[in-house]
Design a protein around this motif. Structure first.
Motif, PDB file in Angstrom:
ATOM      1  N   GLN A 113       0.834  -1.197   0.000  1.00 19.56           N
ATOM      2  CA  GLN A 113       0.000   0.000   0.000  1.00 19.56           C
ATOM      3  C   GLN A 113       0.874   1.254   0.000  1.00 19.56           C
ATOM      4  OE1 GLN A 113      -2.818   0.241   3.214  1.00 19.56           O
ATOM      5  NE2 GLN A 113      -3.695   2.154   2.472  1.00 19.56           N
ATOM      6  N   HIS A 114       1.924   1.255   0.816  1.00 16.80           N
ATOM      7  CA  HIS A 114       2.839   2.407   0.838  1.00 16.80           C
ATOM      8  C   HIS A 114       3.518   2.587  -0.516  1.00 16.80           C
ATOM      9  CE1 HIS A 114       2.262   3.259   5.029  1.00 16.80           C
ATOM     10  NE2 HIS A 114       2.710   2.077   5.424  1.00 16.80           N
ATOM     11  N   GLU A 115       3.947   1.478  -1.112  1.00 19.57           N
ATOM     12  CA  GLU A 115       4.590   1.556  -2.427  1.00 19.57           C
ATOM     13  C   GLU A 115       3.613   2.097  -3.466  1.00 19.57           C
ATOM     14  OE1 GLU A 115       6.138  -2.349  -3.281  1.00 19.57           O
ATOM     15  OE2 GLU A 115       7.576  -2.259  -1.636  1.00 19.57           O
ATOM     16  N   LEU A 116       2.372   1.640  -3.392  1.00 18.73           N
ATOM     17  CA  LEU A 116       1.357   2.114  -4.332  1.00 18.73           C
ATOM     18  C   LEU A 116       1.093   3.603  -4.130  1.00 18.73           C
ATOM     19  CD1 LEU A 116      -0.722   1.407  -6.523  1.00 18.73           C
ATOM     20  CD2 LEU A 116      -2.319   0.819  -4.693  1.00 18.73           C
ATOM     21  N   GLU A 117       0.965   4.012  -2.866  1.00 17.83           N
ATOM     22  CA  GLU A 117       0.742   5.431  -2.580  1.00 17.83           C
ATOM     23  C   GLU A 117       1.924   6.276  -3.052  1.00 17.83           C
ATOM     24  OE1 GLU A 117      -0.066   5.346   1.607  1.00 17.83           O
ATOM     25  OE2 GLU A 117      -2.160   4.736   1.313  1.00 17.83           O
ATOM     26  N   ASP A 118       3.153   5.770  -2.841  1.00 11.97           N
ATOM     27  CA  ASP A 118       4.344   6.488  -3.317  1.00 11.97           C
ATOM     28  C   ASP A 118       4.322   6.599  -4.834  1.00 11.97           C
ATOM     29  OD1 ASP A 118       5.182   6.748  -0.719  1.00 11.97           O
ATOM     30  OD2 ASP A 118       6.701   5.154  -0.824  1.00 11.97           O
ATOM     31  N   GLY A 119       3.921   5.530  -5.508  1.00 11.89           N
ATOM     32  CA  GLY A 119       3.840   5.540  -6.970  1.00 11.89           C
ATOM     33  C   GLY A 119       2.794   6.523  -7.456  1.00 11.89           C
ATOM     34  N   ILE A 120       1.648   6.537  -6.779  1.00 11.88           N
ATOM     35  CA  ILE A 120       0.588   7.474  -7.158  1.00 11.88           C
ATOM     36  C   ILE A 120       1.067   8.904  -6.954  1.00 11.88           C
ATOM     37  CG2 ILE A 120      -1.700   8.334  -6.496  1.00 11.88           C
ATOM     38  CD1 ILE A 120      -2.477   5.374  -5.992  1.00 11.88           C
ATOM     39  N   THR A 121       1.759   9.158  -5.861  1.00 16.45           N
ATOM     40  CA  THR A 121       2.294  10.490  -5.592  1.00 16.45           C
ATOM     41  C   THR A 121       3.290  10.892  -6.674  1.00 16.45           C
ATOM     42  OG1 THR A 121       2.009  10.144  -3.218  1.00 16.45           O
ATOM     43  CG2 THR A 121       3.516  11.904  -3.893  1.00 16.45           C
ATOM     44  N   ALA A 122       4.152   9.959  -7.052  1.00 16.51           N
ATOM     45  CA  ALA A 122       5.153  10.246  -8.081  1.00 16.51           C
ATOM     46  C   ALA A 122       4.478  10.536  -9.415  1.00 16.51           C
ATOM     47  CB  ALA A 122       6.117   9.070  -8.214  1.00 16.51           C
ATOM     48  N   VAL A 123       3.490   9.749  -9.776  1.00 23.96           N
ATOM     49  CA  VAL A 123       2.776   9.957 -11.041  1.00 23.96           C
ATOM     50  C   VAL A 123       2.042  11.296 -11.005  1.00 23.96           C
ATOM     51  CG1 VAL A 123       0.848   9.123 -12.460  1.00 23.96           C
ATOM     52  CG2 VAL A 123       2.581   7.516 -11.637  1.00 23.96           C
ATOM     53  N   SER A 124       1.411  11.595  -9.871  1.00 23.07           N
ATOM     54  CA  SER A 124       0.701  12.876  -9.735  1.00 23.07           C
ATOM     55  C   SER A 124       1.674  14.035  -9.867  1.00 23.07           C
ATOM     56  CB  SER A 124      -0.007  12.946  -8.376  1.00 23.07           C
ATOM     57  OG  SER A 124      -1.008  11.969  -8.306  1.00 23.07           O
ATOM     58  N   SER A 125       2.845  13.870  -9.312  1.00 27.09           N
ATOM     59  CA  SER A 125       3.872  14.917  -9.387  1.00 27.09           C
ATOM     60  C   SER A 125       4.313  15.122 -10.825  1.00 27.09           C
ATOM     61  CB  SER A 125       5.057  14.532  -8.508  1.00 27.09           C
ATOM     62  OG  SER A 125       6.089  15.474  -8.649  1.00 27.09           O
ATOM     63  N   ILE A 126       4.493  14.037 -11.565  1.00 19.97           N
ATOM     64  CA  ILE A 126       4.892  14.122 -12.973  1.00 19.97           C
ATOM     65  C   ILE A 126       3.812  14.830 -13.764  1.00 19.97           C
ATOM     66  CG2 ILE A 126       5.301  12.773 -15.071  1.00 19.97           C
ATOM     67  CD1 ILE A 126       6.702  10.692 -13.238  1.00 19.97           C
ATOM     68  N   HIS A 127       2.561  14.466 -13.519  1.00 21.89           N
ATOM     69  CA  HIS A 127       1.450  15.110 -14.230  1.00 21.89           C
ATOM     70  C   HIS A 127       1.350  16.586 -13.867  1.00 21.89           C
ATOM     71  CE1 HIS A 127      -0.231  11.774 -16.410  1.00 21.89           C
ATOM     72  NE2 HIS A 127      -0.206  11.007 -15.323  1.00 21.89           N
ATOM     73  N   ALA A 128       1.595  16.912 -12.616  1.00 22.89           N
ATOM     74  CA  ALA A 128       1.537  18.313 -12.182  1.00 22.89           C
ATOM     75  C   ALA A 128       2.639  19.109 -12.870  1.00 22.89           C
ATOM     76  CB  ALA A 128       1.673  18.407 -10.664  1.00 22.89           C
ATOM     77  N   ASP A 129       3.827  18.509 -12.983  1.00 23.74           N
ATOM     78  CA  ASP A 129       4.932  19.185 -13.674  1.00 23.74           C
ATOM     79  C   ASP A 129       4.588  19.377 -15.142  1.00 23.74           C
ATOM     80  OD1 ASP A 129       6.387  19.305 -11.377  1.00 23.74           O
ATOM     81  OD2 ASP A 129       7.735  17.637 -11.861  1.00 23.74           O
TER      82      ASP A 129
END
Length: 85
Positions: free
Chosen positions: A61-77
């Protein structure tokens, strides 16, 4: 005297029967105790397995949340026009 002797023999027989029943009960209790101990050990093993699986799920779950955060960050950039390079 014969009646007293017969009563004593009957009483002795009743005591022996009672003692035999107590021994049978003790034996059954020992068997149940052994059975409960086996079940307890199985349950403890199962609980350890469940705990390990729960830890693994939390890690995923933590890995998934970290991945979602990373993807969201990429999309935000990408939305701001900046690149990650």
């Amino acid at each position: 005297a014969r009646q007293n002797e017969q009563r004593l023999e009957e009483e002795l027989q009743r005591c022996q029967e009672a003692q035999s029943r107590v021994q049978e009960m003790a034996q059954r209790l020992q068997q149940k105790d052994a059975s409960f101990e086996m079940e307890k050990k199985k349950l403890e093993k199962r609980m350890l397995q469940c705990d390990a699986l729960e830890r693994q799920l939390q890690q995923w779950q933590h890995e998934l949340e970290d991945g979602i955060t990373a993807v969201s960050s990429i999309h935000a950039d990408g939305d701001t026009g900046t690149t990650g390079y």
